[in-house]
Design an enzyme around this catalytic site. Structure first.
Site, PDB file in Angstrom:
ATOM      1  N   GLY A 136     -29.967  33.704  28.695  1.00 11.80           N
ATOM      2  CA  GLY A 136     -31.325  34.355  29.292  1.00 11.80           C
ATOM      3  C   GLY A 136     -31.496  34.034  30.970  1.00 11.80           C
ATOM      4  O   GLY A 136     -30.327  34.274  31.719  1.00 11.80           O
ATOM      5  N   ASN A 137     -32.824  34.228  31.183  1.00 12.03           N
ATOM      6  CA  ASN A 137     -32.929  34.324  32.675  1.00 12.03           C
ATOM      7  C   ASN A 137     -32.044  33.444  33.603  1.00 12.03           C
ATOM      8  O   ASN A 137     -31.490  33.591  34.505  1.00 12.03           O
ATOM      9  CB  ASN A 137     -34.194  34.032  33.049  1.00 12.03           C
TER      10      ASN A 137
ATOM     11  N   THR B 171     -32.348  36.177  24.687  1.00 13.92           N
ATOM     12  CA  THR B 171     -33.702  35.536  24.584  1.00 13.92           C
ATOM     13  C   THR B 171     -34.680  35.958  23.492  1.00 13.92           C
ATOM     14  O   THR B 171     -34.782  37.112  23.567  1.00 13.92           O
ATOM     15  CB  THR B 171     -34.217  35.336  25.865  1.00 13.92           C
ATOM     16  N   ILE B 172     -35.295  34.984  22.844  1.00 20.23           N
ATOM     17  CA  ILE B 172     -36.673  35.290  22.057  1.00 20.23           C
ATOM     18  C   ILE B 172     -37.518  35.863  22.853  1.00 20.23           C
ATOM     19  O   ILE B 172     -38.541  36.362  22.335  1.00 20.23           O
ATOM     20  CB  ILE B 172     -36.912  34.183  21.057  1.00 20.23           C
ATOM     21  N   ASP B 173     -37.792  35.556  24.329  1.00 26.18           N
ATOM     22  CA  ASP B 173     -38.570  35.777  25.105  1.00 26.18           C
ATOM     23  C   ASP B 173     -38.772  37.443  25.665  1.00 26.18           C
ATOM     24  O   ASP B 173     -39.824  37.840  26.053  1.00 26.18           O
ATOM     25  CB  ASP B 173     -38.581  35.167  26.325  1.00 26.18           C
TER      26      ASP B 173
ATOM     27  N   GLY C  22     -42.543  31.955  24.312  1.00 29.80           N
ATOM     28  CA  GLY C  22     -42.369  33.183  24.964  1.00 29.80           C
ATOM     29  C   GLY C  22     -42.316  32.902  26.516  1.00 29.80           C
ATOM     30  O   GLY C  22     -42.205  33.832  27.501  1.00 29.80           O
ATOM     31  N   HIS C  23     -42.413  31.613  26.770  1.00 35.13           N
ATOM     32  CA  HIS C  23     -42.184  31.157  28.161  1.00 35.13           C
ATOM     33  C   HIS C  23     -43.300  31.770  28.892  1.00 35.13           C
ATOM     34  O   HIS C  23     -44.417  31.734  28.585  1.00 35.13           O
ATOM     35  CB  HIS C  23     -40.926  31.351  28.618  1.00 35.13           C
TER      36      HIS C  23
HETATM   37  O1  F6P Z   1     -36.541  30.753  26.367  1.00 37.82           O
HETATM   38  C1  F6P Z   1     -36.728  30.263  25.031  1.00 37.82           C
HETATM   39  C2  F6P Z   1     -37.717  29.424  24.726  1.00 37.82           C
HETATM   40  O2  F6P Z   1     -37.779  29.135  23.268  1.00 37.82           O
HETATM   41  C3  F6P Z   1     -39.260  29.767  25.226  1.00 37.82           C
HETATM   42  O3  F6P Z   1     -39.995  30.668  24.330  1.00 37.82           O
HETATM   43  C4  F6P Z   1     -39.745  28.282  25.238  1.00 37.82           C
HETATM   44  O4  F6P Z   1     -40.545  28.284  26.261  1.00 37.82           O
HETATM   45  C5  F6P Z   1     -38.334  27.498  25.562  1.00 37.82           C
HETATM   46  O5  F6P Z   1     -37.341  28.258  25.212  1.00 37.82           O
HETATM   47  C6  F6P Z   1     -38.505  26.021  25.137  1.00 37.82           C
HETATM   48  O6  F6P Z   1     -37.485  25.456  25.495  1.00 37.82           O
HETATM   49  P1  F6P Z   1     -36.900  23.919  24.908  1.00 37.82           P
HETATM   50  O7  F6P Z   1     -36.028  24.416  23.720  1.00 37.82           O
HETATM   51  O8  F6P Z   1     -35.879  23.681  26.110  1.00 37.82           O
HETATM   52  O9  F6P Z   1     -37.973  23.139  24.368  1.00 37.82           O
END
Ligand code: F6P
Length: 358
Positions: free
Chosen positions: A110-111, A133-135, A178-179
């Site tokens: 992703g980003n 990315t799911i976002d 979705g961050h």
């Molecule tokens: O970037 C994908 C994502 O699932 C976001 O939607 C979410 O904010 C984040 O990752 C959660 O991250 P982690 O798995 O590190 O808790």
């Protein structure tokens, strides 16, 4: 010829399907190709933790969620900071790449991962990347793999909430991942028939939300469902600077997330019973949906083609349902956000969905 491959950042349902696409196409294109799979993302490249993959490793994984290589988050902002043993991470990655005599590094990420991919490109490595990315917030592509599968999970969560919300006559808030962007909430919210959808791109006014809920009650509707992005923000908070916001939060009750804070406000202002549901990481779990399987296969094959053409420094992407590629330097550091004026939001408003703004 040796090709390195890694999956980086948060996982999603369609990583294996994508690696399968890349690998199958590479094995068909080159007789002598050997794929090196780095474990747990960039960490595997830094510390030379890898496996020499066999063609059979990529068989039977089209429908398997997660990633057979493992993944980890290696924040871009720390890439230039040495690790706890003083290791220069970037130099270490370059060293592994060169020691293994890789022709190219394939990055699924992703980003943040795209930024690191671009950094490695700037450092002289051959890199091809794929948009995971799911976002769905990666700049340069209409859609990312993982997004559609996550919509299915989040929409299903809203579907399930509908029956219980209707039985009990409650207000329900479903918090969607979705961050910092609202793509997943927008699609899942519409697909799940949410009454109110709150996105980071459209700061909300609590009074508008309360009025929308009251109006539903006046119409005899027993329940209301809100699909709320984890990054949703109120108009008041959006107007504050980061420093002011931090200061304000110091003097407030601490809630686990935006959905809970909102729930408390709604109860206070409507007197209605509110429940919060957070599907959380289930949105990244399980099998990829058929759309993602197709997308991953196409993107994977296109990435292999770039390697065949020795066209490095690109991320494969989707534009108008055609697969194309975008220079990594254009992708890195940019976010694709939802346009609050896009027709999809206008159409949703036309059927009565409130976005909490007017
Ligand atoms: O970037 C994908 C994502 O699932 C976001 O939607 C979410 O904010 C984040 O990752 C959660 O991250 P982690 O798995 O590190 O808790």
């Amino acid at each position: 010829m040796r090709i390195g491959m890694l999956t980086s950042g948060g996982d999603c349902q369609s990583l294996n399907a994508t690696m399968r696409g890349v690998a199958k196409a590479l094995y068909k294109m080159f007789e002598d190709v050997e794929i090196i799979g780095f474990e747990d993302g960039y960490k595997g490249l830094m510390y030379a933790d890898y496996q020499i993959m066999k063609p059979s490793d990529f068989s039977g994984i089209l429908t398997k969620g997660g990633t057979i290589l493992g993944t980890s988050r290696q924040p871009f902002k720390l890439m230039r900071v040495p690790d706890e043993n003083g290791l220069d991470k970037v130099e270490a990655m370059k060293h592994t790449y060169r020691k293994l005599k890789l022709e190219c590094l394939v990055v699924l990420g992703g980003n943040g991962s795209q930024k690191t991919a671009n950094l490695l490109r700037e450092e002289g490595l051959n890199v091809v990347s794929l948009p995971k990315t799911i976002d769905n917030d990666l700049w340069g592509t209409d859609v990312t793999f993982g997004f559609q599968s996550a919509i299915n999970v989040a929409a299903n969560a809203i579907d399930c909430i509908h029956t219980t919300a209707a039985s009990h006559g409650r207000v329900f808030i479903v918090e969607v991942m979705g961050h910092k962007v609202g793509w997943l909430t927008l699609y899942a919210g519409i697909a799940g028939g949410a009454d109110i959808i709150l996105l980071p791109e459209i700061p909300y006014d609590i009074n508008v939300i309360v009025e929308a809920i009251k109006e539903r009650s006046r119409q005899g509707k027993r329940f209301s469902i809100l699909a709320v992005a984890e990054g949703a923000i109120s108009k008041e908070d959006a107007a504050l600077s980061k420093k002011e916001l931090k200061e304000k939060k110091k003097n407030q009750v601490v809630y686990p997330s935006v959905a809970y804070a909102l729930g408390a406000q709604i109860t206070e202002k409507t007197g209605q019973e509110v429940r919060v549901t957070v599907p959380g990481h289930t949105q990244r779990g399980g099998e990829p949906c058929p759309y993602d399987r197709v997308l991953s296969t196409r993107l994977g094959a296109a990435a292999a083609k770039l390697i065949q053409e020795k066209k490095y420094g690109y991320m494969v992407a989707v534009k108008n349902n055609e697969i194309t590629e975008v220079p990594l330097e254009e992708v890195a550091g940019k976010l694709k956000t939802v346009d609050p004026n896009c027709s999809m939001i206008q159409e949703a408003k036309m059927i009565g969905i409130s976005f909490g703004d007017e």
